[in-house]
Design a protein around this motif. Structure first.
Motif, PDB file in Angstrom:
ATOM      1  N   ASN A  62      -8.999   1.432  12.612  1.00  0.00           N
ATOM      2  CA  ASN A  62      -9.187   0.287  13.509  1.00  0.00           C
ATOM      3  C   ASN A  62     -10.509  -0.430  13.282  1.00  0.00           C
ATOM      4  N   SER A  63     -11.461   0.251  12.659  1.00  0.00           N
ATOM      5  CA  SER A  63     -12.751  -0.400  12.382  1.00  0.00           C
ATOM      6  C   SER A  63     -12.630  -1.421  11.255  1.00  0.00           C
ATOM      7  N   ASP A  64     -11.601  -1.261  10.410  1.00  0.00           N
ATOM      8  CA  ASP A  64     -11.392  -2.200   9.300  1.00  0.00           C
ATOM      9  C   ASP A  64      -9.928  -2.118   8.875  1.00  0.00           C
ATOM     10  N   VAL A  65      -9.062  -2.837   9.565  1.00  0.00           N
ATOM     11  CA  VAL A  65      -7.617  -2.700   9.336  1.00  0.00           C
ATOM     12  C   VAL A  65      -7.188  -3.243   7.976  1.00  0.00           C
ATOM     13  N   SER A  66      -8.069  -3.950   7.297  1.00  0.00           N
ATOM     14  CA  SER A  66      -7.722  -4.473   5.968  1.00  0.00           C
ATOM     15  C   SER A  66      -8.074  -3.493   4.844  1.00  0.00           C
ATOM     16  N   ASN A  67      -8.669  -2.362   5.196  1.00  0.00           N
ATOM     17  CA  ASN A  67      -9.074  -1.372   4.200  1.00  0.00           C
ATOM     18  C   ASN A  67      -7.873  -0.498   3.849  1.00  0.00           C
ATOM     19  N   SER A  68      -7.419  -0.600   2.608  1.00  0.00           N
ATOM     20  CA  SER A  68      -6.192   0.085   2.216  1.00  0.00           C
ATOM     21  C   SER A  68      -6.334   1.602   2.228  1.00  0.00           C
ATOM     22  N   ASP A  69      -7.496   2.110   1.827  1.00  0.00           N
ATOM     23  CA  ASP A  69      -7.694   3.558   1.792  1.00  0.00           C
ATOM     24  C   ASP A  69      -7.683   4.152   3.201  1.00  0.00           C
ATOM     25  N   LYS A  70      -8.337   3.483   4.136  1.00  0.00           N
ATOM     26  CA  LYS A  70      -8.347   3.959   5.518  1.00  0.00           C
ATOM     27  C   LYS A  70      -6.955   3.864   6.136  1.00  0.00           C
ATOM     28  N   ALA A 119      -0.267  -7.002   7.530  1.00  0.00           N
ATOM     29  CA  ALA A 119      -0.478  -8.375   7.989  1.00  0.00           C
ATOM     30  C   ALA A 119      -1.734  -8.989   7.361  1.00  0.00           C
ATOM     31  N   THR A 120      -2.630  -8.130   6.869  1.00  0.00           N
ATOM     32  CA  THR A 120      -3.854  -8.634   6.233  1.00  0.00           C
ATOM     33  C   THR A 120      -3.659  -8.916   4.738  1.00  0.00           C
ATOM     34  N   GLN A 121      -2.473  -8.614   4.213  1.00  0.00           N
ATOM     35  CA  GLN A 121      -2.212  -8.737   2.783  1.00  0.00           C
ATOM     36  C   GLN A 121      -1.296  -9.927   2.475  1.00  0.00           C
ATOM     37  N   GLU A 122      -1.682 -10.715   1.520  1.00  0.00           N
ATOM     38  CA  GLU A 122      -0.797 -11.772   1.048  1.00  0.00           C
ATOM     39  C   GLU A 122       0.273 -11.155   0.147  1.00  0.00           C
ATOM     40  N   LYS A 171       1.184 -11.719  -2.853  1.00  0.00           N
ATOM     41  CA  LYS A 171       0.747 -11.422  -4.221  1.00  0.00           C
ATOM     42  C   LYS A 171      -0.116 -10.160  -4.285  1.00  0.00           C
ATOM     43  N   GLN A 172      -0.626  -9.694  -3.125  1.00  0.00           N
ATOM     44  CA  GLN A 172      -1.442  -8.486  -3.092  1.00  0.00           C
ATOM     45  C   GLN A 172      -0.607  -7.217  -2.877  1.00  0.00           C
ATOM     46  N   LEU A 173       0.656  -7.367  -2.560  1.00  0.00           N
ATOM     47  CA  LEU A 173       1.464  -6.219  -2.166  1.00  0.00           C
ATOM     48  C   LEU A 173       1.740  -5.244  -3.302  1.00  0.00           C
ATOM     49  N   VAL A 174       1.872  -5.759  -4.516  1.00  0.00           N
ATOM     50  CA  VAL A 174       2.272  -4.899  -5.632  1.00  0.00           C
ATOM     51  C   VAL A 174       1.061  -4.174  -6.222  1.00  0.00           C
ATOM     52  N   ASN A 175       0.743  -3.029  -5.643  1.00  0.00           N
ATOM     53  CA  ASN A 175      -0.214  -2.094  -6.233  1.00  0.00           C
ATOM     54  C   ASN A 175       0.113  -0.705  -5.714  1.00  0.00           C
ATOM     55  N   TYR A 180      10.314  -8.294   0.146  1.00  0.00           N
ATOM     56  CA  TYR A 180       9.551  -8.522  -1.085  1.00  0.00           C
ATOM     57  C   TYR A 180       9.830  -7.402  -2.093  1.00  0.00           C
ATOM     58  N   VAL A 181       9.953  -6.180  -1.598  1.00  0.00           N
ATOM     59  CA  VAL A 181      10.321  -5.062  -2.478  1.00  0.00           C
ATOM     60  C   VAL A 181      11.682  -5.320  -3.121  1.00  0.00           C
ATOM     61  N   LEU A 182      12.650  -5.759  -2.316  1.00  0.00           N
ATOM     62  CA  LEU A 182      13.993  -6.025  -2.842  1.00  0.00           C
ATOM     63  C   LEU A 182      13.984  -7.068  -3.951  1.00  0.00           C
ATOM     64  N   SER A 183      13.163  -8.070  -3.795  1.00  0.00           N
ATOM     65  CA  SER A 183      13.153  -9.156  -4.782  1.00  0.00           C
ATOM     66  C   SER A 183      12.174  -8.919  -5.931  1.00  0.00           C
ATOM     67  N   HIS A 184      11.403  -7.809  -5.854  1.00  0.00           N
ATOM     68  CA  HIS A 184      10.449  -7.501  -6.925  1.00  0.00           C
ATOM     69  C   HIS A 184      10.521  -6.012  -7.280  1.00  0.00           C
ATOM     70  N   GLN A 185      11.733  -5.507  -7.424  1.00  0.00           N
ATOM     71  CA  GLN A 185      11.914  -4.074  -7.658  1.00  0.00           C
ATOM     72  C   GLN A 185      11.266  -3.610  -8.964  1.00  0.00           C
ATOM     73  N   ASP A 186      11.365  -4.396 -10.003  1.00  0.00           N
ATOM     74  CA  ASP A 186      10.792  -3.994 -11.291  1.00  0.00           C
ATOM     75  C   ASP A 186       9.272  -3.887 -11.211  1.00  0.00           C
TER      76      ASP A 186
END
Length: 413
Positions: free
Chosen positions: A174-182, A206-209, A211-215, A236-242
């Motif tokens: 909750n201190s940094d909801v955009s931090n992926s590791d936390k 919600a903090t991710q665009e 284009k940032q989802l695929v990692n 987005y997963v369905l349309s970018h499965q590869d």
């Protein structure tokens, strides 16, 4: 894996290495026992985990006074994994010494009394469940399942680590909801506890665009925290499965897609909620993939059979027979349903077609017997005799009893 159980005598194979010198693990284990023996005395060494009968509120008071967390083992009388923990894990002397010195432990039946209330309060939904609480009743750590002694001890050690506990992980997230590791650390703790992680995942994603989802990290968050088919992330997963397969694997992506359909439909089939099922089904079908269509077909089959909606069941089989056409066991199981629950000639003919296909793929005693019985219901005695004779011949070859085909043949004379 080696158990941590300390017996009065140690087997030579566990105590010594190939050159007959004591193994490092054996020395460490004995040293651990000696230290605890010196600290706590022989009465502690001799016993396994000590479970208190003290009520919940009093346990929390003890936890506050002793500055020790409360450990709850929540079980059910019918649960084999619970029984295994009770018989093979909790009696272990070394585990008992560790737990008795670090926790106030209690064991409760999760289907009655206080145990049932604890299940509800802490959102537990499976057996066995293990939770660790502080004196205020705050959930610090939660996990479940059957464990070997050594892995269970490791979980307990993790449970005592503040940085691995829910209050810390949640506050960090909750201190940094955009931090992926936390976000991932908190979501994985929720998943280990078999708790719903969707709210945390939604908050982070919600903090991710797009284009940032695929990692790799975001994939783990989606895989463990997204269960809404309509969500932006799953679509987005369905349309970018590869692309997601490249950072995870094709198998993991396919498994996630199937799991999200399962999570959507299975609760309705288990509760026999046909109204809810009919409303949810189009969402699952909207994925438009063969493996999910096959999964929906199986859930259709289950719910209509369990609710005895035979019109819907037949419609399901006719429209989805491609999914079982090359599976002799599934064809035979469906044909048995037609044998037992249908009387209309058209339905019986269809059931006969399925079981004939089954025995063509793989000859079987029960397949021929089902075909004979359906043919008899249709009044086609010649065909019934043919399959009954086949069943009798098969029985003789594999040394089965011929009583059923004999009785059927007798009724056809």
């Amino acid at each position: 894996m080696m158990k941590l159980s300390i017996k009065s005598t140690l087997a030579e194979s566990n105590f010594r290495t190939a050159d007959h010198s004591p193994s490092v693990a054996a020395v460490n284990r004995i040293a651990f026992v000696i230290i605890l023996f010196l600290i706590f005395g022989s009465s502690v060494v001799a016993q396994g985990v000590k479970f208190e009968d003290t009520p919940y509120k009093q346990l929390l008071q003890q936890a506050t006074v002793k500055k020790m967390p409360v450990f709850y083992f929540i079980h059910a009388s019918w649960c084999p994994h619970c029984q295994k923990m009770q018989s093979d894990v909790f009696p272990d002397a070394q585990l008992g010494m560790f737990m008795n010195s670090h926790f106030i432990s209690a064991s409760r039946d999760g289907e009655s009394g206080e145990g049932k209330a604890i299940m509800h309060k802490y959102q537990l939904n499976s057996f066995p469940s293990f939770i660790v609480l502080d004196g205020a009743g705050t959930l610090l750590y939660s996990f479940g399942g059957e464990f070997k002694i050594d892995t269970f001890l490791k979980e307990l050690q993790t449970a005592l680590t503040p940085e691995k506990q829910f209050p810390y992980l949640e506050s960090q997230f909750n201190s940094d909801v955009s931090n992926s590791d936390k976000a991932l650390a908190y979501i994985m703790a929720l998943r280990k506890a078999r708790m719903d992680a969707s709210a945390a995942a939604k908050k982070y994603l919600a903090t991710q665009e797009e284009k940032q989802l695929v990692n790799a990290v975001n994939w783990k968050i989606i895989a463990n925290g997204v269960n809404d088919i309509d969500s932006r992330e799953f679509q987005y997963v369905l349309s970018h499965q590869d692309e997601f397969a490249a950072v995870a694997s094709k198998e993991r992506v396919n498994r996630k897609i199937k799991n999200i359909v399962t999570e959507l439909l299975r609760p309705f089939t288990e509760s026999l909620d046909t109204t809810g099922y009919v409303k949810a089904r189009p969402l699952a079908k909207s994925i438009h993939l063969r493996n999910t269509d096959s999964l929906v077909f199986n859930y259709d089959k289950v719910i209509w059979e369990r609710t005895k909606n035979w019109a819907a069941y037949e419609k399901t089989i006719r429209e989805g027979q491609e999914f079982i056409w090359d599976n002799p066991v599934a064809l035979k199981e469906v044909a048995l349903v037609f044998q037992d629950n249908y009387s209309a000639s058209e339905s019986l003919e269809f059931g006969l077609k399925l079981v004939v296909r089954s025995v063509e793929l793989k000859d079987s005693f029960d397949g021929n017997l089902i075909a004979a019985r359906i043919a008899k219901k249709l009044g086609n005695f010649d065909r019934a005799r043919y399959f009954a004779e086949k069943a009798r011949t098969y029985a003789k070859i594999v040394n089965f009893s011929t009583s059923e085909p004999d009785e059927l043949l007798k009724s056809l004379n």
